[in-house]
Motif scaffolding. Structure first.
Motif, PDB file in Angstrom:
ATOM      1  N   CYS A  12       3.495   6.978  -9.221  1.00  0.00           N
ATOM      2  CA  CYS A  12       2.055   7.209  -9.145  1.00  0.00           C
ATOM      3  C   CYS A  12       1.487   7.457 -10.539  1.00  0.00           C
ATOM      4  O   CYS A  12       2.010   8.282 -11.291  1.00  0.00           O
ATOM      5  CB  CYS A  12       1.786   8.410  -8.252  1.00  0.00           C
ATOM      6  SG  CYS A  12       0.061   8.885  -8.185  1.00  0.00           S
ATOM      7  N   TYR A  33      -3.837  -0.642 -13.705  1.00  0.00           N
ATOM      8  CA  TYR A  33      -2.932  -1.577 -13.034  1.00  0.00           C
ATOM      9  C   TYR A  33      -2.546  -2.681 -14.013  1.00  0.00           C
ATOM     10  O   TYR A  33      -3.357  -3.130 -14.812  1.00  0.00           O
ATOM     11  CB  TYR A  33      -3.629  -2.211 -11.825  1.00  0.00           C
ATOM     12  CG  TYR A  33      -4.432  -1.226 -11.004  1.00  0.00           C
ATOM     13  CD1 TYR A  33      -3.794  -0.263 -10.232  1.00  0.00           C
ATOM     14  CD2 TYR A  33      -5.824  -1.240 -11.023  1.00  0.00           C
ATOM     15  CE1 TYR A  33      -4.531   0.659  -9.491  1.00  0.00           C
ATOM     16  CE2 TYR A  33      -6.561  -0.331 -10.282  1.00  0.00           C
ATOM     17  CZ  TYR A  33      -5.910   0.622  -9.521  1.00  0.00           C
ATOM     18  OH  TYR A  33      -6.644   1.526  -8.794  1.00  0.00           O
ATOM     19  N   TYR A  43      -7.765  -0.479  -6.061  1.00  0.00           N
ATOM     20  CA  TYR A  43      -6.722   0.472  -5.663  1.00  0.00           C
ATOM     21  C   TYR A  43      -6.180   0.164  -4.271  1.00  0.00           C
ATOM     22  O   TYR A  43      -4.966   0.156  -4.060  1.00  0.00           O
ATOM     23  CB  TYR A  43      -7.283   1.895  -5.724  1.00  0.00           C
ATOM     24  CG  TYR A  43      -6.288   2.964  -5.345  1.00  0.00           C
ATOM     25  CD1 TYR A  43      -5.187   3.230  -6.152  1.00  0.00           C
ATOM     26  CD2 TYR A  43      -6.447   3.716  -4.184  1.00  0.00           C
ATOM     27  CE1 TYR A  43      -4.269   4.210  -5.819  1.00  0.00           C
ATOM     28  CE2 TYR A  43      -5.540   4.704  -3.843  1.00  0.00           C
ATOM     29  CZ  TYR A  43      -4.451   4.947  -4.662  1.00  0.00           C
ATOM     30  OH  TYR A  43      -3.550   5.909  -4.321  1.00  0.00           O
ATOM     31  N   GLU A  44      -7.065  -0.081  -3.328  1.00  0.00           N
ATOM     32  CA  GLU A  44      -6.636  -0.323  -1.953  1.00  0.00           C
ATOM     33  C   GLU A  44      -5.697  -1.525  -1.874  1.00  0.00           C
ATOM     34  O   GLU A  44      -4.705  -1.498  -1.139  1.00  0.00           O
ATOM     35  CB  GLU A  44      -7.852  -0.536  -1.036  1.00  0.00           C
ATOM     36  CG  GLU A  44      -8.726   0.682  -0.862  1.00  0.00           C
ATOM     37  CD  GLU A  44      -9.642   0.983  -2.062  1.00  0.00           C
ATOM     38  OE1 GLU A  44      -9.838   0.113  -2.951  1.00  0.00           O
ATOM     39  OE2 GLU A  44     -10.159   2.117  -2.121  1.00  0.00           O
ATOM     40  N   CYS A  47      -2.292  -0.674  -3.532  1.00  0.00           N
ATOM     41  CA  CYS A  47      -1.513   0.177  -2.616  1.00  0.00           C
ATOM     42  C   CYS A  47      -0.879  -0.619  -1.484  1.00  0.00           C
ATOM     43  O   CYS A  47       0.180  -0.245  -0.983  1.00  0.00           O
ATOM     44  CB  CYS A  47      -2.389   1.285  -2.037  1.00  0.00           C
ATOM     45  SG  CYS A  47      -2.738   2.586  -3.213  1.00  0.00           S
ATOM     46  N   GLU A  48      -1.526  -1.685  -1.079  1.00  0.00           N
ATOM     47  CA  GLU A  48      -0.969  -2.548  -0.024  1.00  0.00           C
ATOM     48  C   GLU A  48       0.245  -3.316  -0.529  1.00  0.00           C
ATOM     49  O   GLU A  48       1.008  -3.861   0.260  1.00  0.00           O
ATOM     50  CB  GLU A  48      -2.032  -3.528   0.478  1.00  0.00           C
ATOM     51  CG  GLU A  48      -3.138  -2.877   1.277  1.00  0.00           C
ATOM     52  CD  GLU A  48      -2.671  -2.403   2.632  1.00  0.00           C
ATOM     53  OE1 GLU A  48      -1.875  -3.112   3.285  1.00  0.00           O
ATOM     54  OE2 GLU A  48      -3.087  -1.304   3.038  1.00  0.00           O
ATOM     55  N   GLY A  49       0.388  -3.405  -1.852  1.00  0.00           N
ATOM     56  CA  GLY A  49       1.518  -4.121  -2.432  1.00  0.00           C
ATOM     57  C   GLY A  49       1.319  -5.625  -2.453  1.00  0.00           C
ATOM     58  O   GLY A  49       2.278  -6.370  -2.648  1.00  0.00           O
ATOM     59  N   GLU A  55       1.164   0.496 -10.723  1.00  0.00           N
ATOM     60  CA  GLU A  55       0.308   1.575 -11.214  1.00  0.00           C
ATOM     61  C   GLU A  55       0.885   1.975 -12.569  1.00  0.00           C
ATOM     62  O   GLU A  55       2.073   2.276 -12.677  1.00  0.00           O
ATOM     63  CB  GLU A  55       0.327   2.775 -10.259  1.00  0.00           C
ATOM     64  CG  GLU A  55      -0.409   2.532  -8.972  1.00  0.00           C
ATOM     65  CD  GLU A  55      -0.623   3.800  -8.154  1.00  0.00           C
ATOM     66  OE1 GLU A  55      -0.433   4.916  -8.689  1.00  0.00           O
ATOM     67  OE2 GLU A  55      -0.970   3.669  -6.981  1.00  0.00           O
ATOM     68  N   ASP A  90       6.846   7.683  -2.649  1.00  0.00           N
ATOM     69  CA  ASP A  90       6.017   6.536  -3.022  1.00  0.00           C
ATOM     70  C   ASP A  90       6.922   5.310  -3.095  1.00  0.00           C
ATOM     71  O   ASP A  90       7.776   5.202  -3.982  1.00  0.00           O
ATOM     72  CB  ASP A  90       5.328   6.763  -4.372  1.00  0.00           C
ATOM     73  CG  ASP A  90       4.294   7.873  -4.330  1.00  0.00           C
ATOM     74  OD1 ASP A  90       3.711   8.104  -3.257  1.00  0.00           O
ATOM     75  OD2 ASP A  90       4.068   8.498  -5.380  1.00  0.00           O
ATOM     76  N   GLN A  94       4.420  -1.481  -6.457  1.00  0.00           N
ATOM     77  CA  GLN A  94       3.367  -0.870  -7.287  1.00  0.00           C
ATOM     78  C   GLN A  94       3.856   0.423  -7.939  1.00  0.00           C
ATOM     79  O   GLN A  94       3.234   0.915  -8.870  1.00  0.00           O
ATOM     80  CB  GLN A  94       2.084  -0.622  -6.469  1.00  0.00           C
ATOM     81  CG  GLN A  94       2.191   0.397  -5.371  1.00  0.00           C
ATOM     82  CD  GLN A  94       2.647  -0.164  -4.020  1.00  0.00           C
ATOM     83  OE1 GLN A  94       3.375  -1.150  -3.954  1.00  0.00           O
ATOM     84  NE2 GLN A  94       2.232   0.473  -2.945  1.00  0.00           N
ATOM     85  N   TYR A  95       4.990   0.973  -7.475  1.00  0.00           N
ATOM     86  CA  TYR A  95       5.540   2.207  -8.040  1.00  0.00           C
ATOM     87  C   TYR A  95       6.781   1.952  -8.893  1.00  0.00           C
ATOM     88  O   TYR A  95       7.535   2.875  -9.191  1.00  0.00           O
ATOM     89  CB  TYR A  95       5.870   3.188  -6.910  1.00  0.00           C
ATOM     90  CG  TYR A  95       4.667   3.524  -6.075  1.00  0.00           C
ATOM     91  CD1 TYR A  95       3.569   4.176  -6.632  1.00  0.00           C
ATOM     92  CD2 TYR A  95       4.603   3.172  -4.735  1.00  0.00           C
ATOM     93  CE1 TYR A  95       2.443   4.468  -5.873  1.00  0.00           C
ATOM     94  CE2 TYR A  95       3.481   3.466  -3.969  1.00  0.00           C
ATOM     95  CZ  TYR A  95       2.413   4.109  -4.537  1.00  0.00           C
ATOM     96  OH  TYR A  95       1.300   4.396  -3.789  1.00  0.00           O
ATOM     97  N   HIS A 142      -9.894   7.887 -10.313  1.00  0.00           N
ATOM     98  CA  HIS A 142      -8.463   8.047 -10.626  1.00  0.00           C
ATOM     99  C   HIS A 142      -8.234   8.630 -12.017  1.00  0.00           C
ATOM    100  O   HIS A 142      -7.137   9.095 -12.316  1.00  0.00           O
ATOM    101  CB  HIS A 142      -7.744   6.703 -10.532  1.00  0.00           C
ATOM    102  CG  HIS A 142      -7.602   6.198  -9.143  1.00  0.00           C
ATOM    103  ND1 HIS A 142      -6.886   6.857  -8.182  1.00  0.00           N
ATOM    104  CD2 HIS A 142      -8.116   5.094  -8.557  1.00  0.00           C
ATOM    105  CE1 HIS A 142      -6.943   6.174  -7.058  1.00  0.00           C
ATOM    106  NE2 HIS A 142      -7.693   5.103  -7.255  1.00  0.00           N
TER     107      HIS A 142
END
Length: 176
Positions: A12, A33, A43-44, A47-49, A55, A90, A94-95, A142
């Motif tokens: 994160c 990103y 962001y949304e 987060c969905e990948g 991130e 997480d 994305q992580y 953020h």
């Protein structure tokens, strides 16, 4: 003042941002990103990948006060570079643990630090090392997230302990 930029992903971005904001010699930290295929990701979607982005934080630092090597040494103490596409709860690409280098000197330094850190961790390091792609600054809410939301659940239970660990391990590197 001579500055340099580091772009790093290690879970994160709120966690990395919170630590690097306290590091002596850091001029600025932005959450964002990088590394994906979608222009101007949100962001949304990240987060969905589905975008391929990680991130990341973009850290601008004063090279007279801190080196890129120092930035990376802190990086390897504030996240687990041995877990592929995951930091704690997480989970997702994305992580991922990633170092995006901005020139060949940064690449060489990162390769050396990764090799040295291989002796510290019990499992293989899976940190991706790649040329810095385009950076997309994350949405305004953020930025400075931990500082603005210290009592929010994720901040209190996940970020605060990481910051405390950083402060203890790197007391000599804290900004005054």
């Amino acid at each position: 003042m001579a500055t340099e930029t580091a772009t790093l992903g290690g879970g994160c971005f709120w966690c990395l941002e919170a630590v690097y904001q306290e590091l002596k010699g850091v001029v600025s930290v932005e959450s964002g990103y990088a590394g994906g295929a979608v222009p101007s990701p949100r962001y949304e979607d990240v987060c969905e990948g589905t975008t391929g982005h990680a991130e990341v934080v973009r850290v601008v630092f004063d090279t007279d006060k801190i080196s890129y090597r120092d930035i990376l040494e802190v990086f390897f103490t504030i996240h687990d570079p041995t877990t592929l596409n995951r930091q704690g709860n997480d989970i997702g690409t994305q992580y991922r643990s990633v170092i995006y280098y901005h020139d060949e000197t940064q690449r060489d330094t990162a390769q050396h630090v990764i090799a040295e850190m291989a002796n510290v961790w019990d499992a293989p390091i899976v940190t991706e090392l790649a040329p810095a792609p385009e950076f997309f600054k994350a949405e305004a809410y953020h930025q400075n997230y931990f500082r603005q939301n210290p009592m929010q659940g994720y901040c209190a239970y996940i970020i605060a302990p990481k910051v405390a660990k950083f402060r203890k391990m790197h007391a000599d590197r804290l900004a005054g």
